[in-house]
Design a protein around this motif. Structure first.
Motif, mmCIF file in Angstrom:
data_model
loop_
_atom_site.group_PDB
_atom_site.id
_atom_site.type_symbol
_atom_site.label_atom_id
_atom_site.label_comp_id
_atom_site.label_asym_id
_atom_site.label_seq_id
_atom_site.Cartn_x
_atom_site.Cartn_y
_atom_site.Cartn_z
ATOM 1 N N ARG A 28 0.821 -1.218 0.000
ATOM 2 C CA ARG A 28 0.000 0.000 0.000
ATOM 3 C C ARG A 28 0.854 1.267 0.000
ATOM 4 N NH1 ARG A 28 -2.441 -3.651 3.077
ATOM 5 N NH2 ARG A 28 -4.584 -4.196 2.656
ATOM 6 N N GLY A 29 1.827 1.322 0.872
ATOM 7 C CA GLY A 29 2.641 2.518 0.948
ATOM 8 C C GLY A 29 3.531 2.513 2.169
ATOM 9 N N PRO A 30 4.403 3.494 2.288
ATOM 10 C CA PRO A 30 5.329 3.579 3.413
ATOM 11 C C PRO A 30 4.603 3.878 4.719
ATOM 12 C CG PRO A 30 5.614 5.451 1.924
ATOM 13 C CD PRO A 30 4.570 4.578 1.337
ATOM 14 N N ALA A 31 5.281 3.608 5.818
ATOM 15 C CA ALA A 31 4.726 3.898 7.147
ATOM 16 C C ALA A 31 5.873 4.215 8.093
ATOM 17 C CB ALA A 31 3.933 2.705 7.669
ATOM 18 N N LEU A 32 5.580 5.001 9.097
ATOM 19 C CA LEU A 32 6.545 5.365 10.123
ATOM 20 C C LEU A 32 5.953 4.975 11.463
ATOM 21 C CD1 LEU A 32 9.238 6.804 10.724
ATOM 22 C CD2 LEU A 32 7.970 8.958 10.819
ATOM 23 N N SER A 33 6.748 4.319 12.298
ATOM 24 C CA SER A 33 6.232 3.912 13.612
ATOM 25 C C SER A 33 7.300 4.105 14.680
ATOM 26 C CB SER A 33 5.755 2.455 13.578
ATOM 27 O OG SER A 33 6.845 1.580 13.423
ATOM 28 N N TRP A 34 6.831 4.170 15.912
ATOM 29 C CA TRP A 34 7.687 4.251 17.087
ATOM 30 C C TRP A 34 7.274 3.136 18.023
ATOM 31 C CZ3 TRP A 34 5.934 8.376 14.414
ATOM 32 C CH2 TRP A 34 6.890 9.296 14.000
ATOM 33 N N PRO A 35 8.220 2.586 18.778
ATOM 34 C CA PRO A 35 7.872 1.464 19.657
ATOM 35 C C PRO A 35 6.905 1.877 20.766
ATOM 36 C CG PRO A 35 10.148 2.138 20.010
ATOM 37 C CD PRO A 35 9.623 2.951 18.866
ATOM 38 N N GLU A 36 5.963 1.000 21.014
ATOM 39 C CA GLU A 36 5.007 1.235 22.086
ATOM 40 C C GLU A 36 5.645 0.973 23.452
ATOM 41 O OE1 GLU A 36 0.828 -0.743 22.925
ATOM 42 O OE2 GLU A 36 0.970 0.083 20.901
ATOM 43 N N ASP A 37 6.483 -0.050 23.518
ATOM 44 C CA ASP A 37 7.147 -0.427 24.765
ATOM 45 C C ASP A 37 8.360 0.488 24.967
ATOM 46 O OD1 ASP A 37 8.741 -1.640 26.763
ATOM 47 O OD2 ASP A 37 8.100 -3.652 26.179
ATOM 48 N N PRO A 38 8.432 1.225 26.074
ATOM 49 C CA PRO A 38 9.563 2.136 26.281
ATOM 50 C C PRO A 38 10.905 1.417 26.429
ATOM 51 C CG PRO A 38 8.186 2.054 28.247
ATOM 52 C CD PRO A 38 7.480 1.266 27.181
ATOM 53 N N MET A 39 10.883 0.109 26.616
ATOM 54 C CA MET A 39 12.138 -0.641 26.762
ATOM 55 C C MET A 39 12.640 -1.209 25.431
ATOM 56 S SD MET A 39 12.816 0.026 29.765
ATOM 57 C CE MET A 39 14.347 -0.857 29.750
ATOM 58 N N THR A 40 11.884 -0.989 24.347
ATOM 59 C CA THR A 40 12.292 -1.545 23.057
ATOM 60 C C THR A 40 13.602 -0.947 22.564
ATOM 61 O OG1 THR A 40 10.035 -2.117 22.404
ATOM 62 C CG2 THR A 40 11.623 -1.811 20.632
ATOM 63 N N LEU A 41 13.719 0.368 22.550
ATOM 64 C CA LEU A 41 14.955 0.973 22.057
ATOM 65 C C LEU A 41 16.161 0.540 22.894
ATOM 66 C CD1 LEU A 41 16.476 2.701 20.038
ATOM 67 C CD2 LEU A 41 15.891 4.712 21.417
ATOM 68 N N PRO A 42 16.093 0.567 24.237
ATOM 69 C CA PRO A 42 17.252 0.066 24.992
ATOM 70 C C PRO A 42 17.586 -1.397 24.653
ATOM 71 C CG PRO A 42 15.818 1.323 26.438
ATOM 72 C CD PRO A 42 15.099 1.179 25.121
ATOM 73 N N ALA A 43 16.563 -2.229 24.422
ATOM 74 C CA ALA A 43 16.816 -3.633 24.064
ATOM 75 C C ALA A 43 17.476 -3.723 22.685
ATOM 76 C CB ALA A 43 15.518 -4.432 24.100
ATOM 77 N N LEU A 44 17.026 -2.902 21.736
ATOM 78 C CA LEU A 44 17.648 -2.894 20.410
ATOM 79 C C LEU A 44 19.100 -2.425 20.485
ATOM 80 C CD1 LEU A 44 14.723 -1.428 18.266
ATOM 81 C CD2 LEU A 44 15.682 -3.742 18.088
ATOM 82 N N LEU A 45 19.362 -1.458 21.362
ATOM 83 C CA LEU A 45 20.734 -0.952 21.517
ATOM 84 C C LEU A 45 21.665 -1.996 22.126
ATOM 85 C CD1 LEU A 45 19.990 2.693 22.687
ATOM 86 C CD2 LEU A 45 20.991 1.964 20.500
#
Length: 171
Positions: A28-45
């Motif tokens: 359909r097209g592009p999308a932009l999202s941010w993690p709902e869980d505040p611990m997602t970015l620290p886990a990805l890092l």
């Protein structure tokens, strides 16, 4: 057969969100999202990744064990092959263009920020901040890029690390 490790809750949440994003926007097209869980970015890092290259060098390297596990779980959910890679961008890099490979992909900013302009393959995006598919990507943001789109990254003012997941048919 290697033992399948279970992802922690923040990474499972990330996989759930990516699977939902791809299901809702694929074709359909592009999308932009941010993690709902505040611990997602620290886990990805915390995902193991190679050392950042020398200043002034942009590089793309395959994902390591943690990124491979994340990609495998997403692949199981979507019934696709998912190939992870890390991209390291240096400050004041020239424009960095995505090379379309016929696959959909997600691009997550782990550290840093950059301007991103999306366009359909074969179309030249209008330069400048007024482009309708131009945005600033910051740490934690994930961009879903459909098959028929490409992107340009610019305005890289700090060292920036991206996690790219290419979604391919299982063949």
């Amino acid at each position: 057969m290697p033992e399948r490790r279970v992802l922690g809750q923040p990474l499972r949440s990330f996989v759930d969100e990516l699977a939902l994003c791809v299901a809702a926007n694929g074709g359909r097209g592009p999308a932009l999202s941010w993690p709902e869980d505040p611990m997602t970015l620290p886990a990805l890092l915390e995902l193991p990744r190679p050392a950042r290259p020398a200043p002034g060098v942009n590089s793309t390297v395959p994902g390591g064990p943690g990124a491979e596990e994340l990609a495998a779980e997403l692949g199981r959910r979507l019934q696709l092959r998912v190939r992870p890679s890390f991209r390291f961008l240096s400050p004041d890099s020239p424009v960095v263009e995505n090379v379309p490979n016929g696959a959909e992909s997600t691009v997550t900013v782990l550290e840093g920020a950059c301007r991103c302009v999306l366009s359909r393959v074969g179309e030249d995006p209008a330069p400048g901040p007024s482009h309708p598919l131009g945005m600033r990507l910051r740490s934690g943001g994930t961009l879903f890029v459909p098959q028929v789109h490409t992107y340009r990254l610019s305005e890289i003012h700090v060292p920036t690390t991206l996690l790219r997941l290419d979604l391919e048919s299982p063949d």
